[in-house]
Structures are given as C-alpha cells and as structure tokens.
Scaffold this active site. Structure first.
Site, PDB file in Angstrom:
ATOM      1  N   ASN A  21      39.379  35.169  66.853  1.00  0.00           N
ATOM      2  CA  ASN A  21      39.733  33.955  66.122  1.00  0.00           C
ATOM      3  C   ASN A  21      39.512  34.255  64.636  1.00  0.00           C
ATOM      4  O   ASN A  21      38.384  34.248  64.157  1.00  0.00           O
ATOM      5  CB  ASN A  21      38.838  32.814  66.612  1.00  0.00           C
ATOM      6  CG  ASN A  21      39.168  31.485  65.962  1.00  0.00           C
ATOM      7  OD1 ASN A  21      39.972  31.424  65.031  1.00  0.00           O
ATOM      8  ND2 ASN A  21      38.546  30.430  66.441  1.00  0.00           N
ATOM      9  N   ARG A  57      43.544  33.564  68.954  1.00  0.00           N
ATOM     10  CA  ARG A  57      43.724  32.142  68.735  1.00  0.00           C
ATOM     11  C   ARG A  57      44.599  31.931  67.500  1.00  0.00           C
ATOM     12  O   ARG A  57      44.324  32.483  66.434  1.00  0.00           O
ATOM     13  CB  ARG A  57      42.378  31.459  68.520  1.00  0.00           C
ATOM     14  CG  ARG A  57      42.569  29.979  68.349  1.00  0.00           C
ATOM     15  CD  ARG A  57      41.382  29.291  67.784  1.00  0.00           C
ATOM     16  NE  ARG A  57      41.718  27.878  67.584  1.00  0.00           N
ATOM     17  CZ  ARG A  57      41.100  27.102  66.725  1.00  0.00           C
ATOM     18  NH1 ARG A  57      40.127  27.576  65.984  1.00  0.00           N
ATOM     19  NH2 ARG A  57      41.451  25.852  66.598  1.00  0.00           N
ATOM     20  N   HIS A  74      43.806  21.440  68.874  1.00  0.00           N
ATOM     21  CA  HIS A  74      42.721  21.561  69.859  1.00  0.00           C
ATOM     22  C   HIS A  74      43.282  21.659  71.288  1.00  0.00           C
ATOM     23  O   HIS A  74      42.599  21.316  72.259  1.00  0.00           O
ATOM     24  CB  HIS A  74      41.767  20.343  69.820  1.00  0.00           C
ATOM     25  CG  HIS A  74      40.949  20.245  68.572  1.00  0.00           C
ATOM     26  ND1 HIS A  74      40.679  19.034  67.977  1.00  0.00           N
ATOM     27  CD2 HIS A  74      40.313  21.180  67.836  1.00  0.00           C
ATOM     28  CE1 HIS A  74      39.922  19.227  66.901  1.00  0.00           C
ATOM     29  NE2 HIS A  74      39.687  20.534  66.796  1.00  0.00           N
ATOM     30  N   ARG A 110      36.983  15.305  57.114  1.00  0.00           N
ATOM     31  CA  ARG A 110      38.371  14.822  57.029  1.00  0.00           C
ATOM     32  C   ARG A 110      38.424  13.331  57.321  1.00  0.00           C
ATOM     33  O   ARG A 110      37.726  12.838  58.204  1.00  0.00           O
ATOM     34  CB  ARG A 110      39.253  15.550  58.052  1.00  0.00           C
ATOM     35  CG  ARG A 110      39.583  16.957  57.653  1.00  0.00           C
ATOM     36  CD  ARG A 110      40.426  17.638  58.728  1.00  0.00           C
ATOM     37  NE  ARG A 110      39.817  18.884  59.125  1.00  0.00           N
ATOM     38  CZ  ARG A 110      40.010  19.483  60.297  1.00  0.00           C
ATOM     39  NH1 ARG A 110      40.815  18.948  61.199  1.00  0.00           N
ATOM     40  NH2 ARG A 110      39.410  20.615  60.574  1.00  0.00           N
ATOM     41  N   GLU A 141      36.766  27.250  75.025  1.00  0.00           N
ATOM     42  CA  GLU A 141      38.067  27.711  74.549  1.00  0.00           C
ATOM     43  C   GLU A 141      38.224  29.225  74.713  1.00  0.00           C
ATOM     44  O   GLU A 141      39.306  29.708  75.025  1.00  0.00           O
ATOM     45  CB  GLU A 141      38.252  27.312  73.082  1.00  0.00           C
ATOM     46  CG  GLU A 141      38.434  25.813  72.906  1.00  0.00           C
ATOM     47  CD  GLU A 141      38.257  25.342  71.472  1.00  0.00           C
ATOM     48  OE1 GLU A 141      37.101  25.123  71.070  1.00  0.00           O
ATOM     49  OE2 GLU A 141      39.257  25.191  70.766  1.00  0.00           O
TER      50      GLU A 141
END
Ligand code: ADP
Length: 407
Positions: A12, A90, A179, A240, A385
């Site tokens: 990743n 990823r 996601h 955010r 994940e």
C-alpha cells in the site's frame, strides 16, 4: 516455515509511506507486516512486525524503492523470497474502469493512470509502488485491488449527482465510493458470523477510521455508499468535513478569501473531529477529553454519531430489508462510546443496545452488541483489508489473465 509459493506480498504505497504485509491466505494474521514512513526525508524509518514483536530501523533518505528493497531483504533473510507467489497492490481510485480486482498488465497500468486526476494524492504513489515492485519482482503476478471496485454495482439513481449530465459524461463527475475492500470483507464476515443467507440479506457497514464511510450491501453487492467522487463526502471524519452545503463552500470562497488550495486544506485537513473539537482528530483523545469535561470534544463526538446514524438510516432505505448494522475500523472496532451513541439514535429502526456486549467487543473481538430480540442487530466485525487483498491476489494469480475489457 511457509509452504512453497504460498505467500502474498501486499503493498500500500502512499505519497511518503509504504505499508506492507506478507500473508499466507490460509491465515487471517499476516506473518510479517510493517510500515516505511517519512520516505524521501532524512528521518525515514521502516518497521517490521511479526509474532515475535516489532523492530524499527532507520532508512535515511530512503524512497519507495529503498523501502521495498528493505522489505525484500527481510524476506530473503527469512528464506521467504522463493515462497512469494504474487504481489497485491492497494489502489484507491479505479473510477468506472474497474469492477473488480485485476491482474496487472500494461493496459491496467494505463487505466489506473487515467484515474490519476480523480485521486491526485493517492493513485500516483500507488503507481510508483507498482512500477518498482514490477521491476524488482518481474517473474510473479501482480494484482491491483481497488477501493472503488466494490461500489461499481451501484445503480445510476444512487451514484448520480443532480448536476448537468454533461459533467458525468465529460468529467466523470459521479459518486464512486471508497473503502470497498473493507466493506466487502466485513459484509462477507457478517453473512458468515450472523448466519445470514448469502443470496438474500441487507447490511449497512460502517467503516470508521481516520477516514469514514458507510455502505448499503444487498446480497453481497454495494447498492449505496456515503463517499462520493472523492473520499470527502459523507460522514464526519478525523480531519475531513464530510457533507457540507456546496453553497457554504461558495460563500466562503466569495467572502472569506479561500482559493481552491485553501478550501481543499480547510475541508480535508482542518475540519471533521479536529475542526469541531478544536482539539484533536483522534477519537480516543476526544473521548478522554470529553470525559474530563471538554465541551468541544463532546460536541464533536455528538455530531459524529448524529451524522453516522442519519446515514445508516438513509442507507437502509436503499436496501430491500435490513438484517444488521456492522461497525468496523479503528473507531468502530474499539469505541463502545461511539457505538452506544450511534445505536441509541437508531431506535426507530428497532435496534436496542446490549450494554455489556458493547463493552466486551473491542480490540479485534467480533460480536453482536444489540439485545437478543433486537432486529435488525448491530455487530462489531474487525476489518482485514490486507487479507482481502491477499485473497483476491492469490485467486487472480492462480486463474491467470482474462481477456476482457472490463476488469
Ligand atoms: P486509518 O483510517 O488511518 O486506518 P484506523 O482505522 O486505525 O485509522 O482508526 C483510527 C481511529 O480509531 C482514531 O480516531 C483512533 O482514535 C480510533 N481509535 C483507536 N482505538 C480507539 C479506542 N480504544 N477508543 C476510541 N477510539 C479509538
């Protein structure tokens, strides 16, 4: 000692980091994992974590290539290099080009590159990681696993914004969702753990980490989700804003001197839990501060839970029926407080919290947190994940390339 060619290296790549895991797909826990941080900086380091513990080494001035070399040297030191079957990468944005994970070919690289404009902070570093890994490990398959792919099953009514259709056709302006790997994993787990019918179920999965999103999953397929063109839309997140009236953005640009760079920083880096609390983006820290009487921390958590419950309720209406609400991610897996505040607001849907169970399921322990008669139920399911990426990678590496246009 792993059996021959059974290991998957999961990568990743971020702008200044490389996260990695070595997975044997027969096991949920990685054999080895770690993170190279502050890449391109004199302070860069890499850490390695396995069942024996964690160690950190300096990687002065190291870039992504140096980080991957350090990972490969570690694998060589453990005599695992020969057991590497494939590499899973990823990738954040696949727009409409990817409906599932894909074996990496020059066409797939071009397709990821074509999505760069939609994810300028995320896709270019992923491509750096892919290119370096292809150069270092050219003889084994590489697979791209995209955050957006799971949501490509959404119908136009769920993914379109009510703006002129030309913007969708010419600029790809629509909701994509993110996601996806996490939502897919916990949805699969929910079906298994809650004994649901794999062909007939409805879930709302809430991935609550630094980024946060919720998804409506009908019969294993994403039918609606809270994030949009970018990962900014929807829930309150660490820094955010999630949803905000576009009119407020225009108002601030007209009257408060924000340009696009300033507005980007405001909404992505200075908002969310941090902006509301004026203290921290970290949920654990906010919980401690709220308990000590910090009004801003308390308010931030209230807004977080309110928005989340409102989204769960709304997403449920995109389903045929609702069997379960699933909490995952750092906050979802570890915060009984946020879960309790959210479930309390879901009373109109029939959820009733089991307080003892809610306190019990933390730190990776999965379980139902609503009372026995509560339908639908709420459950905590730890996401994984890396394992999901490894499983897709192993499957595609085994199957070989498929000559189709849609990946
Ligand atoms: P990322 O999205 O970066 O992968 P994580 O999924 O690790 O993030 O989630 C990070 C969030 O989880 C942080 O807000 C952190 O405070 C929160 N968190 C972790 N442990 C706890 C805890 N015990 N109680 C409350 N929040 C927690």
């Amino acid at each position: 000692m792993p059996p021959d060619a059974s290991l998957i290296l999961v990568l990743n790549s971020g702008s200044s980091s490389l996260k990695f895991a070595v997975q044997d797909t027969a096991q949920r826990t990685p054999l080895l994992s770690g993170l190279a941080e502050r890449l391109g900086n004199t302070q860069s380091t890499i850490n390695f974590k396995d069942a024996q513990g964690k160690r950190t080494e300096p990687l002065p001035g190291g870039d992504h290539a140096a980080a991957l070399d350090a990972v490969l040297a570690e694998l060589a030191g453990r005599s695992w290099l020969g057991a590497l079957a494939a590499v899973g990468h990823r990738v954040v944005h696949g727009a409409e080009r990817f409906t599932s994970s894909a074996l990496i070919t020059p066409t797939v690289i071009a397709d990821i590159e074509a999505c760069n404009e939609l994810a300028p902070l995320h896709n270019p570093p992923a491509l750096v990681g892919i290119r370096i890994a292809l150069a270092r490990l050219p003889d084994i398959p590489h697979v791209a696993v995209l955050d957006t792919a799971f949501h490509q099953t959404m119908a136009p009514e769920a993914y379109l914004y009510a703006v002129p259709m030309a913007l969708y056709r010419e600029h790809g302006v629509r909701r994509y969702g993110f996601h996806g790997t996490s939502h897919r994993f916990v949805a699969l787990e929910a079906v298994a753990q809650l004994g649901l019918d794999s062909a007939d179920h409805g879930l709302v999965t809430a991935h609550l980490g630094n980024g946060a999103s919720a998804t409506a999953v009908q019969d294993g397929r994403s039918v609606d989700t809270s994030m949009g063109l970018t990962p900014l839309e929807g829930l309150v997140m660490g820094t955010r804003s999630g949803d905000i009236d576009a009119g407020a953005v225009l108002h601030l640009m007209r009257t408060a001197g924000y340009d696009t760079v300033g507005m980007d920083a405001l909404l992505n880096k200075q908002s969310g839990l941090l902006g509301l609390s004026e203290l921290s983006n970290d949920c654990r820290e906010l919980e401690a501060a709220a308990a000590a009487g910090h009004a801003g921390a308390k308010l931030a958590l209230e807004v977080f839970a309110h928005r989340l419950a409102r989204y769960i309720g709304g997403l449920a209406m995109s389903l045929r029926r609702l069997d379960a609400v699933v909490f995952t991610g750092g906050i979802g897996e570890n915060s009984p407080l946020v879960r309790a505040m959210t479930v309390a607001r879901l009373r109109p849907l029939g959820l009733v919290l089991d307080e003892a169970a809610n306190e019990r399921f933390i730190r990776g322990a999965d379980g139902v947190i609503t009372t026995a008669g509560s339908t639908p139920c709420a459950a905590v399911i730890a996401t994984n994940e890396e394992w999901m990426i490894a499983r897709d990678t192993a499957e595609l590496a085994h199957r070989g390339p498929t000559p189709s246009k849609a990946h």
